[in-house]
Design an enzyme around this catalytic site. Structure first.
Site, PDB file in Angstrom:
ATOM      1  N   LYS A  23       0.854  -1.189   0.000  1.00  0.00           N
ATOM      2  CA  LYS A  23       0.000   0.000   0.000  1.00  0.00           C
ATOM      3  C   LYS A  23       0.888   1.237   0.000  1.00  0.00           C
ATOM      4  O   LYS A  23       1.827   1.337   0.809  1.00  0.00           O
ATOM      5  CB  LYS A  23      -0.889   0.015   1.245  1.00  0.00           C
ATOM      6  N   THR A  68      -4.061  -5.331   0.927  1.00  0.00           N
ATOM      7  CA  THR A  68      -3.412  -4.028   1.092  1.00  0.00           C
ATOM      8  C   THR A  68      -4.225  -3.118   2.009  1.00  0.00           C
ATOM      9  O   THR A  68      -3.662  -2.233   2.651  1.00  0.00           O
ATOM     10  CB  THR A  68      -3.187  -3.340  -0.265  1.00  0.00           C
ATOM     11  N   ASP A  69      -5.527  -3.336   2.084  1.00  0.00           N
ATOM     12  CA  ASP A  69      -6.328  -2.569   3.039  1.00  0.00           C
ATOM     13  C   ASP A  69      -5.931  -2.918   4.472  1.00  0.00           C
ATOM     14  O   ASP A  69      -5.911  -2.041   5.351  1.00  0.00           O
ATOM     15  CB  ASP A  69      -7.817  -2.851   2.823  1.00  0.00           C
ATOM     16  N   PHE A 170      31.670  28.528 -14.025  1.00  0.00           N
ATOM     17  CA  PHE A 170      31.825  27.293 -14.796  1.00  0.00           C
ATOM     18  C   PHE A 170      32.714  27.604 -15.993  1.00  0.00           C
ATOM     19  O   PHE A 170      32.305  28.294 -16.923  1.00  0.00           O
ATOM     20  CB  PHE A 170      30.463  26.766 -15.244  1.00  0.00           C
ATOM     21  N   ARG A 187      28.124  33.654 -11.474  1.00  0.00           N
ATOM     22  CA  ARG A 187      26.756  33.336 -11.877  1.00  0.00           C
ATOM     23  C   ARG A 187      25.908  33.013 -10.653  1.00  0.00           C
ATOM     24  O   ARG A 187      26.422  32.769  -9.562  1.00  0.00           O
ATOM     25  CB  ARG A 187      26.736  32.135 -12.828  1.00  0.00           C
ATOM     26  N   VAL A 235      29.023  22.394 -10.132  1.00  0.00           N
ATOM     27  CA  VAL A 235      28.070  21.694  -9.265  1.00  0.00           C
ATOM     28  C   VAL A 235      28.694  20.399  -8.755  1.00  0.00           C
ATOM     29  O   VAL A 235      28.497  20.000  -7.609  1.00  0.00           O
ATOM     30  CB  VAL A 235      26.760  21.417 -10.031  1.00  0.00           C
ATOM     31  N   GLN A 236      29.481  19.746  -9.626  1.00  0.00           N
ATOM     32  CA  GLN A 236      30.127  18.491  -9.228  1.00  0.00           C
ATOM     33  C   GLN A 236      31.018  18.678  -8.006  1.00  0.00           C
ATOM     34  O   GLN A 236      31.012  17.849  -7.083  1.00  0.00           O
ATOM     35  CB  GLN A 236      30.961  17.938 -10.395  1.00  0.00           C
ATOM     36  N   ASN A 262      20.779  21.538 -11.837  1.00  0.00           N
ATOM     37  CA  ASN A 262      21.310  22.893 -11.997  1.00  0.00           C
ATOM     38  C   ASN A 262      20.184  23.774 -12.529  1.00  0.00           C
ATOM     39  O   ASN A 262      19.889  23.777 -13.716  1.00  0.00           O
ATOM     40  CB  ASN A 262      22.505  22.883 -12.953  1.00  0.00           C
ATOM     41  N   HIS A 264      18.513  26.943 -13.782  1.00  0.00           N
ATOM     42  CA  HIS A 264      19.122  28.072 -14.485  1.00  0.00           C
ATOM     43  C   HIS A 264      18.362  29.380 -14.271  1.00  0.00           C
ATOM     44  O   HIS A 264      17.133  29.421 -14.280  1.00  0.00           O
ATOM     45  CB  HIS A 264      19.196  27.782 -15.984  1.00  0.00           C
TER      46      HIS A 264
END
EC number: 1.7.3.3
Length: 304
Positions: A23, A68-69, A170, A187, A235-236, A262, A264
């Site tokens: 569930k 599942t109930d 970058f 940036r 970013v890496q 990333n 923008h």
């Protein structure tokens, strides 16, 4: 149904890789009342069970299936009798219940996501029963337990959206006939953090405190010192620096997976209107976006 059984023919060329059912999105608000002081945990829980037989798949025989109930109702009842001290502890309680109550359940997997409520506070005084929704990172966990083993617990944070207006660039990337992206030394850097880690053991762990610590470390490394920030060349690099800082500060965790889109923001060209826009008015773009991922773990030698 009888006709179905009679027409059944086993396929010897196929085998099961993995099965499960359960569930999803079972929602609970648990209120703990200590006199007039109330505490809350609101969660959305998903449960998957794997059974020892496959007769439900092979023959349409439902005699081993826990509805599942019933799974949904069990989550509600466990919240009542066990409470929700932490979402990790709640996930462990659910796994242990199904494995101990049903001998034919061989695997239980639980995902729990906490809705981010924060107690109202003014001038250092905390309200006794009022809360505000604060979507500054969602706490989630995944708990998996096999009948023959201990629970394996992952925790994480997601939807943690952050932005800084400088101290990011970058440069030095590959340029070919299809490259139009210019190099940039300064940036905006915006992302929505997804971060997940695994605990190497689950005893005596303060899951709430650990989650808060790692969330703070993510913010610390992304932003840098409050008076000057910290430069991010990619970013890496920021992603990896978060992982290194977290694993060095939090010995309870074994590995860490991070995903950083990333997001923008581009400078709007106002030259046709006779205006010079010096990175004051930017256009947010939802997509397309870059996506940077990475997972690191402790080397075996570092644990010896």
């Amino acid at each position: 149904m009888a006709d179905y059984h009679n027409n059944y023919k086993k396929n010897d060329e196929l085998e099961f890789v993995r099965t499960g059912y359960g569930k999803d999105m079972v929602k609970v608000l648990h209120i703990q009342r200590d006199g007039k002081y109330h505490s809350i945990k609101e969660v959305a829980t998903s449960v998957q069970l794997t059974l020892s037989s496959k007769k439900d798949y092979l023959h349409g025989d439902n005699s081993d299936i826990i509805p599942t109930d019933t799974i949904k109702n069990t989550v509600h009842v466990l919240a009542k009798f066990k409470g929700i001290k932490s979402i990790e502890a709640f996930g462990v309680n659910i796994c242990e219940y199904f494995l101990s109550s049903f001998n034919h359940v061989i695997r239980a997997q639980v995902y729990v996501e906490e809705i981010p409520w924060k107690r109202l506070e003014k001038n250092g005084v905390k309200h006794v029963h009022a809360f505000i929704h604060t979507p500054t990172g969602t706490h989630f966990c995944e708990v998996e337990q096999l009948r023959s083993g201990p629970p394996v617990i992952h925790s994480g944070t997601k939807d943690l959206k952050v932005l800084k207006t400088t101290q990011s660039g970058f440069e030095g990337f590959i340029k070919d006939q299809f490259t139009t992206l210019p190099e940039v030394k300064d940036r905006c850097f915006a992302t929505q953090v997804y971060c997940k880690w695994r605990y190497h053991q689950c005893r005596d762990v303060d899951f709430e405190a650990t989650w808060g610590t790692i969330r703070d470390l993510v913010l610390e490394k992304f932003a840098g010192p409050y008076d000057k920030g910290e430069y991010s060349p990619s970013v890496q690099k920021t992603l990896y620096d978060i992982q290194v800082l977290s694993l060095s500060r939090v010995p309870e965790i074994e590995d860490m997976e991070i995903s950083l889109p990333n997001i923008h923001y581009f400078n709007i060209d106002m030259s046709k209107m006779g205006l010079i826009n010096k990175e004051e008015v930017l256009l947010p773009l939802d997509n397309p976006y870059g996506k940077i991922t990475g997972t690191v773990k402790r080397k075996l030698s570092s644990r010896l």
